[in-house]
Each structure stands twice: as C-alpha cells, then as structure tokens.
Design a protein around this motif. Structure first.
Motif, PDB file in Angstrom:
ATOM      1  N   SER A  21       0.720  -1.217   0.094  1.00  0.00           N
ATOM      2  CA  SER A  21      -0.146   0.071   0.364  1.00  0.00           C
ATOM      3  C   SER A  21       1.295   0.810   0.123  1.00  0.00           C
ATOM      4  CB  SER A  21      -1.383   0.592   1.422  1.00  0.00           C
ATOM      5  OG  SER A  21      -0.229  -0.139   2.225  1.00  0.00           O
ATOM      6  N   CYS A  22       0.337   2.467  -0.469  1.00  0.00           N
ATOM      7  CA  CYS A  22       0.751   3.818  -0.340  1.00  0.00           C
ATOM      8  C   CYS A  22       1.722   3.860   0.777  1.00  0.00           C
ATOM      9  CB  CYS A  22       0.195   4.824  -0.538  1.00  0.00           C
ATOM     10  SG  CYS A  22      -0.565   4.865  -1.938  1.00  0.00           S
ATOM     11  N   ASN A  23       0.484   3.389   2.129  1.00  0.00           N
ATOM     12  CA  ASN A  23       1.622   3.507   4.016  1.00  0.00           C
ATOM     13  C   ASN A  23       2.362   2.216   4.080  1.00  0.00           C
ATOM     14  OD1 ASN A  23       1.630   4.537   6.196  1.00  0.00           O
ATOM     15  ND2 ASN A  23      -0.284   4.409   6.777  1.00  0.00           N
ATOM     16  N   LYS A  24       3.871   2.101   3.371  1.00  0.00           N
ATOM     17  CA  LYS A  24       4.243   1.012   3.600  1.00  0.00           C
ATOM     18  C   LYS A  24       4.861   1.232   4.606  1.00  0.00           C
ATOM     19  CE  LYS A  24       5.651   1.843  -1.658  1.00  0.00           C
ATOM     20  NZ  LYS A  24       5.151   2.923  -1.372  1.00  0.00           N
ATOM     21  N   TRP A  25       5.429   1.861   5.559  1.00  0.00           N
ATOM     22  CA  TRP A  25       5.637   1.518   6.690  1.00  0.00           C
ATOM     23  C   TRP A  25       4.538   0.509   7.632  1.00  0.00           C
ATOM     24  CZ3 TRP A  25       9.174   0.695  10.154  1.00  0.00           C
ATOM     25  CH2 TRP A  25      10.572   1.440   9.809  1.00  0.00           C
ATOM     26  N   LEU A  26       3.664   1.206   7.538  1.00  0.00           N
ATOM     27  CA  LEU A  26       2.336   0.297   8.904  1.00  0.00           C
ATOM     28  C   LEU A  26       1.140  -0.412   8.290  1.00  0.00           C
ATOM     29  CD1 LEU A  26       1.404   4.104  10.017  1.00  0.00           C
ATOM     30  CD2 LEU A  26       2.368   2.648  10.624  1.00  0.00           C
ATOM     31  N   ASP A  27       2.073  -1.293   6.864  1.00  0.00           N
ATOM     32  CA  ASP A  27       1.110  -1.921   6.108  1.00  0.00           C
ATOM     33  C   ASP A  27       2.170  -3.474   6.604  1.00  0.00           C
ATOM     34  OD1 ASP A  27      -1.192  -2.853   4.678  1.00  0.00           O
ATOM     35  OD2 ASP A  27       0.467  -3.130   3.126  1.00  0.00           O
ATOM     36  N   VAL A  28       1.879  -3.396   8.131  1.00  0.00           N
ATOM     37  CA  VAL A  28       2.230  -5.002   8.523  1.00  0.00           C
ATOM     38  C   VAL A  28       0.323  -5.673   8.966  1.00  0.00           C
ATOM     39  CG1 VAL A  28       2.685  -6.287  10.570  1.00  0.00           C
ATOM     40  CG2 VAL A  28       4.171  -4.414   9.817  1.00  0.00           C
ATOM     41  N   VAL A 473      33.550  17.225  -4.622  1.00  0.00           N
ATOM     42  CA  VAL A 473      32.393  16.971  -3.886  1.00  0.00           C
ATOM     43  C   VAL A 473      31.788  17.425  -2.855  1.00  0.00           C
ATOM     44  CG1 VAL A 473      30.923  14.133  -2.633  1.00  0.00           C
ATOM     45  CG2 VAL A 473      33.389  14.169  -4.660  1.00  0.00           C
ATOM     46  N   THR A 474      30.149  17.460  -2.620  1.00  0.00           N
ATOM     47  CA  THR A 474      29.872  18.160  -1.526  1.00  0.00           C
ATOM     48  C   THR A 474      29.241  17.541  -0.612  1.00  0.00           C
ATOM     49  OG1 THR A 474      27.701  18.686  -2.500  1.00  0.00           O
ATOM     50  CG2 THR A 474      28.874  20.461  -2.817  1.00  0.00           C
ATOM     51  N   GLU A 475      29.013  17.682   0.828  1.00  0.00           N
ATOM     52  CA  GLU A 475      28.597  16.272   1.529  1.00  0.00           C
ATOM     53  C   GLU A 475      27.163  16.045   1.333  1.00  0.00           C
ATOM     54  OE1 GLU A 475      28.660  17.445   5.491  1.00  0.00           O
ATOM     55  OE2 GLU A 475      30.350  19.175   6.352  1.00  0.00           O
ATOM     56  N   ALA A 476      26.260  16.750   0.804  1.00  0.00           N
ATOM     57  CA  ALA A 476      24.436  16.623   0.089  1.00  0.00           C
ATOM     58  C   ALA A 476      25.411  15.455  -0.513  1.00  0.00           C
ATOM     59  CB  ALA A 476      24.228  17.622  -0.368  1.00  0.00           C
ATOM     60  N   ALA A 477      25.993  14.642  -1.660  1.00  0.00           N
ATOM     61  CA  ALA A 477      26.223  13.603  -1.788  1.00  0.00           C
ATOM     62  C   ALA A 477      26.753  12.325  -0.885  1.00  0.00           C
ATOM     63  CB  ALA A 477      27.678  13.833  -3.002  1.00  0.00           C
ATOM     64  N   TYR A 478      27.634  12.261   0.171  1.00  0.00           N
ATOM     65  CA  TYR A 478      27.124  11.357   1.238  1.00  0.00           C
ATOM     66  C   TYR A 478      26.070  11.065   2.179  1.00  0.00           C
ATOM     67  CZ  TYR A 478      32.101  11.900  -0.070  1.00  0.00           C
ATOM     68  OH  TYR A 478      33.471  12.143  -0.113  1.00  0.00           O
ATOM     69  N   LYS A 479      24.910  11.750   1.627  1.00  0.00           N
ATOM     70  CA  LYS A 479      23.922  11.245   2.744  1.00  0.00           C
ATOM     71  C   LYS A 479      22.380  11.190   1.932  1.00  0.00           C
ATOM     72  CE  LYS A 479      21.272  13.572   6.461  1.00  0.00           C
ATOM     73  NZ  LYS A 479      21.422  14.385   7.495  1.00  0.00           N
ATOM     74  N   LEU A 480      22.176  10.275   1.961  1.00  0.00           N
ATOM     75  CA  LEU A 480      20.449   9.682   1.288  1.00  0.00           C
ATOM     76  C   LEU A 480      20.041  10.244   1.423  1.00  0.00           C
ATOM     77  CD1 LEU A 480      21.158   6.221   0.278  1.00  0.00           C
ATOM     78  CD2 LEU A 480      21.957   7.988  -0.958  1.00  0.00           C
ATOM     79  N   PRO A 481      19.085  11.073   0.981  1.00  0.00           N
ATOM     80  CA  PRO A 481      17.606  11.937   1.640  1.00  0.00           C
ATOM     81  C   PRO A 481      16.470  10.708   1.590  1.00  0.00           C
ATOM     82  CG  PRO A 481      17.021  11.542  -0.948  1.00  0.00           C
ATOM     83  CD  PRO A 481      18.934  11.183  -0.992  1.00  0.00           C
ATOM     84  N   LEU A 482      15.988  10.680   3.130  1.00  0.00           N
ATOM     85  CA  LEU A 482      14.979  10.248   3.468  1.00  0.00           C
ATOM     86  C   LEU A 482      13.668  10.446   2.515  1.00  0.00           C
ATOM     87  CD1 LEU A 482      14.485  11.561   7.045  1.00  0.00           C
ATOM     88  CD2 LEU A 482      15.790   8.788   6.564  1.00  0.00           C
ATOM     89  N   PRO A 483      13.089   8.564   2.481  1.00  0.00           N
ATOM     90  CA  PRO A 483      12.492   8.853   1.492  1.00  0.00           C
ATOM     91  C   PRO A 483      10.607   8.907   2.061  1.00  0.00           C
ATOM     92  CG  PRO A 483      12.792   6.352   2.563  1.00  0.00           C
ATOM     93  CD  PRO A 483      13.798   7.237   3.118  1.00  0.00           C
ATOM     94  N   GLU A 484      10.077   9.043   0.820  1.00  0.00           N
ATOM     95  CA  GLU A 484       8.743   9.693   1.351  1.00  0.00           C
ATOM     96  C   GLU A 484       8.121   8.695   2.135  1.00  0.00           C
ATOM     97  OE1 GLU A 484       6.719  10.547  -2.533  1.00  0.00           O
ATOM     98  OE2 GLU A 484       8.066  11.968  -3.072  1.00  0.00           O
ATOM     99  N   SER A 485       8.303   7.719   2.403  1.00  0.00           N
ATOM    100  CA  SER A 485       7.387   6.710   3.318  1.00  0.00           C
ATOM    101  C   SER A 485       8.118   7.168   5.394  1.00  0.00           C
ATOM    102  CB  SER A 485       8.023   5.327   2.398  1.00  0.00           C
ATOM    103  OG  SER A 485       9.464   5.662   2.957  1.00  0.00           O
ATOM    104  N   GLN A 486       9.316   7.554   4.831  1.00  0.00           N
ATOM    105  CA  GLN A 486       9.368   8.075   6.184  1.00  0.00           C
ATOM    106  C   GLN A 486       9.532   9.530   5.960  1.00  0.00           C
ATOM    107  OE1 GLN A 486      10.801   5.793   8.369  1.00  0.00           O
ATOM    108  NE2 GLN A 486      10.884   7.892   9.913  1.00  0.00           N
ATOM    109  N   LEU A 487       9.424  10.523   5.236  1.00  0.00           N
ATOM    110  CA  LEU A 487       9.158  11.929   6.099  1.00  0.00           C
ATOM    111  C   LEU A 487       8.010  12.059   6.399  1.00  0.00           C
ATOM    112  CD1 LEU A 487      10.314  13.095   2.922  1.00  0.00           C
ATOM    113  CD2 LEU A 487      11.750  13.745   4.458  1.00  0.00           C
ATOM    114  N   MET A 488       6.483  11.652   6.013  1.00  0.00           N
ATOM    115  CA  MET A 488       5.192  11.377   6.169  1.00  0.00           C
ATOM    116  C   MET A 488       5.484  11.469   8.625  1.00  0.00           C
ATOM    117  SD  MET A 488       3.405   7.219   5.940  1.00  0.00           S
ATOM    118  CE  MET A 488       1.940   8.355   7.070  1.00  0.00           C
ATOM    119  N   PHE A 489       6.418  10.049   9.094  1.00  0.00           N
ATOM    120  CA  PHE A 489       6.892  10.599  10.248  1.00  0.00           C
ATOM    121  C   PHE A 489       7.714  11.338  11.234  1.00  0.00           C
ATOM    122  CE2 PHE A 489       6.305   6.062   8.687  1.00  0.00           C
ATOM    123  CZ  PHE A 489       5.080   5.820   8.932  1.00  0.00           C
ATOM    124  N   GLU A 490       8.577  12.779  10.389  1.00  0.00           N
ATOM    125  CA  GLU A 490       9.290  13.127  10.633  1.00  0.00           C
ATOM    126  C   GLU A 490       8.657  14.666  11.077  1.00  0.00           C
ATOM    127  OE1 GLU A 490      12.637  12.377  11.730  1.00  0.00           O
ATOM    128  OE2 GLU A 490      11.884  10.495  10.939  1.00  0.00           O
TER     129      GLU A 490
END
Length: 490
Positions: A21-28, A473-490
C-alpha cells in the motif's frame, strides 16, 4: 540456498510484511498477530524466520545488487554511466530523479522490513527460551541482535551525516526495536541514540555468541556438512545442522568486525584496532588462522571475492544468473575505461597484482559497431571458474586496512604480500596522510563492486574525487535523502 529450509513459515511471515500500500511503513497485516503463535511454536520456526531475513539480504534489492554493486559504486564513480539513466543520476549525486528516489526507497524499506523480521524473533524468544536445544537460544538471539545492530549501522552510514560533522543531537534514522504500527516509534532517533543502541545490541550479541560454533570449529569443517555422514569420525563436527556455514550467518567474528567498523566510524581508533586485530589473529584449535587472505590460487580459480576472507557474506544460489545479466550485456552501465583501470590498479608499479593480471577482474570484449568494452568479472562464472554464490559484506582485508589506519600499519605488509604488490610501498606508510593516500588506492582495488569505497570517502569527508577524473564533492553527495515513506513521520 545452502541453508536448507524445512518449513515455509518464513515465506508467510515475510509476505505479511510486504509492500502492498501507499502507507508502506504501517502495512503490517492483521494476520501477523494470528500467525505468529504458529510460526514460533517451536525452535525450527525461529530458525526459519531468521533464515528468511538472510534470504532477504541476499536479494538484488539489498546485498545481492543494490547496496554492494550499485548505489555506493555509482556515487564513487566506479562505473561508466549511461546518459539519462539511474547510473548517470547517482554518479552525478542527483537524488531527486524518480529513478534515484525509487531505488533509495526500495533499499530503505527492505532494510527495515528485514529488521521487523528480526524484531519478531526477539519479541518472542524469551517466552520460548526453555524449548531451545544445543545452545540455539544463545545462537539465534545473538545473531538476531548482532544483525539488527549491523543493519541499523548500514542505514546510518547511508542516510546519516558525515560522522565528523554530525552532532549527537542531530536527527539521524529510526532505531526500531519492535514490530510496530505506532508512528511514534518510527520517528528518527538522534545520532547519539542510534550509536548507543547499535553498541548496546552488539555488546549483548557478543556475549550471547561466546559459544558460537565458529569459535570451536574451523570454517573448513563448518562449510562441509557432508562429513556428518562419517567420512572422518575421528574429527569433531557439530551435531546440529544449523551450526554449519557460519560465514553466511551473523557469527561472533561478524560482531567483532562490525565493532571495528563502528569504532573507526566514531573516531575510536583504539577500539577499532583492538577489534580488527581480534579477527586478524583468530585461530583454530590447531593454531591455523580462522580467516586467511586470498592468494594466487584463489584468484586463478576465479574466486576474486576470496571466500577464505569472508567474515560475513550472503548466500544467493541465483547470483550467477542475476549478475551475469547485469554485468555481461552489451548495454551495461557497469563497466569502466581500460586506461582508468590501469591507473586505478597502478599496473606499472604492481604488474603482478593477483586480482588484475591475466584479465582476471575485467574482460575486454569487442562489441560490433560500438568498440571495446571492459566487463566486470568478480561475480561471474567465466572460463569454467568457480561461480560466486556468497557475496561478501565484511572481509578480512578490511580488517587489515582498519588496523593500518589505527596504528597497526605493520600488518599491512601481510596484505601487500598476499596481493603480490610491489614491496616498495612498505616504506611509504610513514604518516597518517601517507597511510590515507595508500588506503584510498587499496580500498578501490580491493572492494571494486562491493560498495565499500563510498563509506571510506564519506567517513573521511573527501571533498574531491581524483579518480577516474577530478570531481568536486559536497557533503550532500554522502547523505541519501529520507524516502517519502519516512518523511510522514518526521
């Protein structure tokens, strides 16, 4: 899969935690609450669920491809990108493209779904402790705790900040200890909280695994269960088939090696050296080394991941088919220019390097209407050589590199001799800067296609790559962005 399954509970369990589902994190699914009593009704159920976690780690979504050969390798410029594709976006540190975002989210969710499987074991194992036999309570719980710590550390190394520039109070990633639908337990912890939890789990895992079969038997014995049939009854062998193949289980030395990585990441060079040397110096009962650096024989047999070095690996019986289609097709992005490769492997100085000579690591093929291409052979069954089924995640050579960086530079000579590198480099390791420069070259050669170069660059916050071409290379290249499925909790 070498770890034979007797039942299929783990398949049911993994399916209950799948993305639907779209709400992947909670889809237990609610059925989990119904099925878990049946899954954990006996010891075998715990074994099956843990084996299911290892199987997930070996899939292309994680160590079977994405987290070993793709994400970190592309960011580190190890492959020649194809314009307008994922390879081009990740190589240029563009994480905003749909292709980049999709892969990043898949990896994130697969990591945490594996952790949920592990947590289900840890939530149920205490109340069933009395039914375990042959020391399997300690073994299974120790593996589960160690693996949970290891996976959170992997997530932190991808999604956390550069360690030297990250404050203890900075938000990092969620450290998940439960099978949960509670959004409050999916909010990112602080950097310090994550580090504290990793170390807590690793320490408990180390205690529980103090009776690990890998401490009693050699890997040669543990990788040969057929001997149980009585080939040589004068030698001791484990009585429980679950005790075999410890190199593809999160064993005692995997804990020590992860501690070495962890200490290096957090700036504890003393702890890093101590843990790395405990792996390097590990011995069997007859005095032989527990793990052995790969040599000319292994390289000549096509075993370029050097199986005798595997401290922790994942086993995938389908790896040959999967990876051949990735690396040996005429449109692959996973290739590299011969001139750049000769530079990387310092062929003028190290003409006898066992990895690179005789076209062992790369194969030049002429593609009609396209020209010459170098195909990567580390994971391919070519020229009737040994097929790679175990994909390494932690190898012995890394422990030598950690030791060299943390004051044990004398041990680097053993690695240099094993790889048949020119002895002149021994006298160059005279300062921290010189050691770092040498290790940059060796990480690239040694772990090409294994994903470790990215973590070396990130840990030391390189602001410029000098190979294959100069790239800022900037520091931003070393930090993967949080996926959208996680941003809903931040």
């Amino acid at each position: 899969m070498r770890m034979k399954m007797k039942r299929i509970y783990y398949i049911i369990f993994i399916a209950l935690l799948s993305l639907t589902s779209c709400n992947k994190w909670l889809d237990v699914q609610p059925e989990l609450e119904i099925r878990k009593d049946a899954i954990f009704e006996n010891e075998q159920g715990f074994k099956d669920v843990l084996t299911g976690a290892y199987i997930r780690l070996a899939t292309p979504s994680l160590y079977g491809l994405n987290t070993t050969m793709v994400i970190g390798e592309l960011i580190s410029q190890h492959w020649t990108p194809l314009s307008g594709t994922l390879s081009a976006y990740l190589s240029s540190f563009d994480f905003t493209r749909t292709e980049s975002k999709n892969m990043i989210e898949v990896v994130w969710l697969q990591y945490y779904q594996t952790i949920l499987n592990i947590n289900s074991i840890l939530e149920n194992i205490e109340i069933k402790k009395d039914m375990f036999t042959n020391g399997n309570y300690d073994l299974i719980k120790g593996e589960a705790l160690g693996l949970r710590a290891f996976l959170h550390f992997e997530i932190l190394r991808y999604w956390g900040g550069v360690p030297a520039n990250t404050l203890p109070t900075d938000k990092a990633i969620p450290y998940v200890k439960n099978v949960t639908k509670d959004p409050n337990k999916l909010i990112s912890n602080t950097y310090k909280e994550v580090l504290d939890n990793i170390l807590l789990d690793l320490n408990e895992a180390e205690q529980l695994l103090s009776g690990d079969p890998v401490l009693v038997y050699s890997n040669a014995v543990l990788n040969s269960p057929a001997t149980l049939a009585g080939v040589d009854k004068t030698k001791p062998y484990p009585s429980d088939e679950y005790h075999f193949f410890r190199q593809v289980r999160f064993n005692f030395y995997a804990v020590k090696a992860t501690k070495a990585r962890f200490c290096l990441w957090t700036g504890d060079n003393t702890g890093a050296l101590e843990n790395a040397m405990s792996v390097i110096n590990a011995k069997n009962s007859d005095g032989t080394s527990k793990f052995v650096l790969g040599n000319e024989t292994a390289a000549n047999n096509g075993q370029l991941t050097f199986p005798t070095e595997h401290i922790f690996a994942v086993n995938n019986t389908l790896s040959t088919q999967t990876l051949t289609s990735v690396f040996f097709n005429n449109n692959t992005a996973y290739t590299q220019n011969a001139t750049y490769l000769n530079s990387a492997f310092e062929t003028t100085l190290h003409a006898s390097d066992i990895r690179y000579r005789n076209n062992r690591l790369w194969e030049v093929r002429v593609i009609p209407l396209a020209g010459n291409f170098n195909f990567f052979k580390k994971y391919n069954d070519t020229d009737s050589k040994t097929a790679v089924k175990d994909i390494p995640i932690i190898r012995l050579s890394e422990m030598y590199f950690i030791a060299a960086e943390c004051g044990g530079e004398a041990s680097f000579r053993d690695y240099r001799i094993a790889r048949v590198l020119d002895p002149s480099i021994d006298g160059t390791l005279t300062s921290a800067t010189a050691i770092k420069d040498r290790l940059e070259k060796e990480y690239r050669k040694e772990f090409y296609g294994e994903g470790q170069m990215f973590f070396f660059y990130k840990r030391l916050n390189y602001n410029k790559f000098t190979w294959p071409v100069v790239k800022n290379v900037t520091e931003a290249a070393y930090k993967l962005p949080l996926p959208e499925s996680q941003l809903m909790f931040e």
